[in-house]
Design a protein around this motif. Sequence first.
Motif, mmCIF file in Angstrom:
data_model
loop_
_atom_site.group_PDB
_atom_site.id
_atom_site.type_symbol
_atom_site.label_atom_id
_atom_site.label_comp_id
_atom_site.label_asym_id
_atom_site.label_seq_id
_atom_site.Cartn_x
_atom_site.Cartn_y
_atom_site.Cartn_z
ATOM 1 N N ASN A 227 0.809 -1.220 0.000
ATOM 2 C CA ASN A 227 0.000 0.000 0.000
ATOM 3 C C ASN A 227 0.841 1.270 0.000
ATOM 4 O O ASN A 227 0.293 2.374 0.023
ATOM 5 N N GLY A 228 2.163 1.138 -0.058
ATOM 6 C CA GLY A 228 3.024 2.306 -0.139
ATOM 7 C C GLY A 228 3.536 2.589 -1.536
ATOM 8 O O GLY A 228 4.421 3.435 -1.701
ATOM 9 N N VAL A 229 2.979 1.921 -2.542
ATOM 10 C CA VAL A 229 3.504 2.059 -3.902
ATOM 11 C C VAL A 229 2.804 3.166 -4.677
ATOM 12 O O VAL A 229 3.440 4.028 -5.270
ATOM 13 N N GLY A 230 1.490 3.187 -4.723
ATOM 14 C CA GLY A 230 0.779 4.173 -5.514
ATOM 15 C C GLY A 230 0.361 3.628 -6.861
ATOM 16 O O GLY A 230 0.792 2.559 -7.294
ATOM 17 N N PRO A 231 -0.490 4.374 -7.560
ATOM 18 C CA PRO A 231 -1.090 3.873 -8.807
ATOM 19 C C PRO A 231 -0.154 3.972 -10.002
ATOM 20 O O PRO A 231 0.735 4.833 -10.047
ATOM 21 N N LEU A 232 -0.353 3.073 -10.962
ATOM 22 C CA LEU A 232 0.316 3.166 -12.250
ATOM 23 C C LEU A 232 -0.260 4.369 -12.999
ATOM 24 O O LEU A 232 -1.306 4.882 -12.625
ATOM 25 N N HIS B 252 7.046 -4.236 10.716
ATOM 26 C CA HIS B 252 7.731 -3.200 9.945
ATOM 27 C C HIS B 252 6.748 -2.433 9.071
ATOM 28 O O HIS B 252 5.906 -3.027 8.401
ATOM 29 N N ALA B 253 6.837 -1.117 9.101
ATOM 30 C CA ALA B 253 6.050 -0.196 8.262
ATOM 31 C C ALA B 253 4.622 0.015 8.741
ATOM 32 O O ALA B 253 3.892 0.796 8.137
ATOM 33 N N SER B 254 4.207 -0.650 9.825
ATOM 34 C CA SER B 254 2.801 -0.534 10.240
ATOM 35 C C SER B 254 2.493 0.791 10.918
ATOM 36 O O SER B 254 1.325 1.105 11.156
ATOM 37 N N GLU B 255 3.500 1.613 11.212
ATOM 38 C CA GLU B 255 3.245 2.912 11.846
ATOM 39 C C GLU B 255 2.850 3.990 10.846
ATOM 40 O O GLU B 255 2.356 5.058 11.227
ATOM 41 N N ARG B 256 3.032 3.746 9.558
ATOM 42 C CA ARG B 256 2.864 4.818 8.568
ATOM 43 C C ARG B 256 1.447 5.379 8.546
ATOM 44 O O ARG B 256 1.259 6.606 8.478
ATOM 45 N N GLN B 257 0.431 4.512 8.590
ATOM 46 C CA GLN B 257 -0.939 5.015 8.530
ATOM 47 C C GLN B 257 -1.319 5.806 9.770
ATOM 48 O O GLN B 257 -2.251 6.604 9.739
ATOM 49 N N GLU C 212 10.570 6.636 6.254
ATOM 50 C CA GLU C 212 10.429 5.324 6.896
ATOM 51 C C GLU C 212 11.220 4.278 6.132
ATOM 52 O O GLU C 212 11.280 4.310 4.898
ATOM 53 N N SER C 213 11.844 3.351 6.864
ATOM 54 C CA SER C 213 12.608 2.250 6.290
ATOM 55 C C SER C 213 13.706 2.815 5.382
ATOM 56 O O SER C 213 14.539 3.579 5.839
ATOM 57 N N ALA C 214 13.709 2.475 4.089
ATOM 58 C CA ALA C 214 14.723 3.045 3.206
ATOM 59 C C ALA C 214 14.628 4.563 3.171
ATOM 60 O O ALA C 214 15.642 5.257 3.029
ATOM 61 N N GLY D 260 9.590 4.803 1.831
ATOM 62 C CA GLY D 260 10.428 3.614 1.894
ATOM 63 C C GLY D 260 10.144 2.669 0.751
ATOM 64 O O GLY D 260 9.471 3.005 -0.218
ATOM 65 N N GLY D 261 10.672 1.446 0.890
ATOM 66 C CA GLY D 261 10.513 0.444 -0.151
ATOM 67 C C GLY D 261 11.833 -0.171 -0.573
ATOM 68 O O GLY D 261 11.974 -0.672 -1.695
ATOM 69 N N GLY D 262 12.823 -0.150 0.339
ATOM 70 C CA GLY D 262 14.100 -0.789 0.043
ATOM 71 C C GLY D 262 14.853 -0.162 -1.102
ATOM 72 O O GLY D 262 15.717 -0.811 -1.712
ATOM 73 N N LEU D 263 14.560 1.116 -1.438
ATOM 74 C CA LEU D 263 15.135 1.802 -2.594
ATOM 75 C C LEU D 263 14.835 1.075 -3.890
ATOM 76 O O LEU D 263 15.429 1.374 -4.933
ATOM 77 N N ASN D 264 13.878 0.150 -3.844
ATOM 78 C CA ASN D 264 13.455 -0.595 -5.030
ATOM 79 C C ASN D 264 12.039 -0.253 -5.466
ATOM 80 O O ASN D 264 11.704 -0.388 -6.640
#
Length: 508
Positions: free
Chosen positions: A90-95, A418-423, A211-213, A124-128
């Motif tokens: 859910n941290g990626v976003g739409p195409l 991991h990452a559950s604090e963002r929302q 967050e994260s990366a 975040g997202g591991g720089l990937n």
Amino acid sequence: MSMVSFLAAAVLMMSPAGPTDPAPRATVEQGVLVGREADGVRSFKGVPYARPPVGDLRWRAPRPAEGWSGERDAGQVGAICIQPPANGDNGVGPLPMSEDCLTLNVWTPAQGDGHAPVMVWIHGGGLNNGSGTAALYDGTNLAMRGVVVVTINYRLGRLGFFDHPALAAERAPGEPAANYGLMDVIAALEWVRDNAGAFGGDAGNVTVFGESAGGALVTRLMISEPARGLFHRAVVQSGLGRDEGTPLNRARRDGGPSLQARGKAFAESLGAGTAAQLRAIPAEALLRPAPNFYGGDLLVQDGRYVGEDVEAAFAAGRQAPVPLIIGTNSAEFWWMKPSDLSPYGALDDAMTEAERGALVEAYGGQNGYDAHVLSDLVFNEPARRLARLHARRGHPTYLYRFDVVSAAMPEPHEGATHASERQYVFDNLTASPWPTGEMDQRQANAMAGYWTTFAAKGDPNGGQRQAWPESGAEPDRLLEFTNDGPVAKSIPFADRLDLIEAFYARVR
């Protein structure tokens, strides 16, 4: 389509608002933006902060965005940067996704005094993977608290963090290299400095949070000379701290290959050897096999933007002298074991029998060790270490532990993953991957309140909230976010962290 029709369509795209349209405008250095307004918040989306890094600009430092004539519609987010499929993240976003992705999004209170604090989010997202366009990172609810929120896209994977001898050969002396994603973040901060006033923001009061990366990038901003002065507070959420950067043309401290050696090996697998051939590789082909975040492919020590490892810089007092919030979640990597074949699993390989035995005992047995030691090695002890080092230099420092767990969370866990604090930070529980309830909303209100108060004055305390201990005044105390509300307490499981700190001191 005829040329006349094409031009007419272009005019409509650039100027969607008629004379009676109440849509908000903002005049930035590049031109006029037409945004949207709802619920007392104005938004401007898909705003270019740099030129598209395509063609000859692939693997080049970002260039300033070009201007436009007329009015530019800023009602829709831009493309996300090139990355693997989201797979439900859910941290990626739409195409769509594209190499032409260097855009940002702004949310600002419709009514303000023109000097609102600015908060710049680094995903975040591991720089990937990931983007600033996901609904999870919508800035509306934070902007309602009186801040300007900016979310950004930056180049990812091999497009963002990469080098090769052929690219090095064509670079002019002193031309920056390899850390292109970090350069993008700094270019976005420069854009914010130059344009914050157009949105009612104070360019002299900018908070970077990630967050994260994204948190790891914040720590790099803290030690990056080109970023100095572009931000005035920093928040690191699960952002590592003991990680090792990979130099461009010499081996890593752990003996791993340089970034150029890694780039050359990858390019040879695709039959590319020249700079022109590298730039002709289809973007999607750069995704396979995925570069390894913690294993040395993406965390770069380029010598200009990042000249040393984060922990070493903090230990020497070379970090930005700004107020800092830093913390972790209570069960970050609950699904990983030290026996896993991964760079994370290798972290305890250098332990002596006595060190491992003492830790197993501290964790209450092998099962406890397997469940928690990687979270402590990667996140919890490094966060404590950076907090201590920062506070030791006299800089305001606030350490936290996030332990809020929704009743409906489906994962097997012993705390907050991991990452559950963002929302909660964004007060966007509607974007949660699992159902939430009244308890969650109370904790989101608290967390968003602390974060925005910190952005305003460099101290998260105020109002009727639980007082958050400052690490310089109250060493080894933190604020723990729980289902029952925030609690000030001694750092949990300090005995485990002490053993890990001693281990790191021996091996490094």
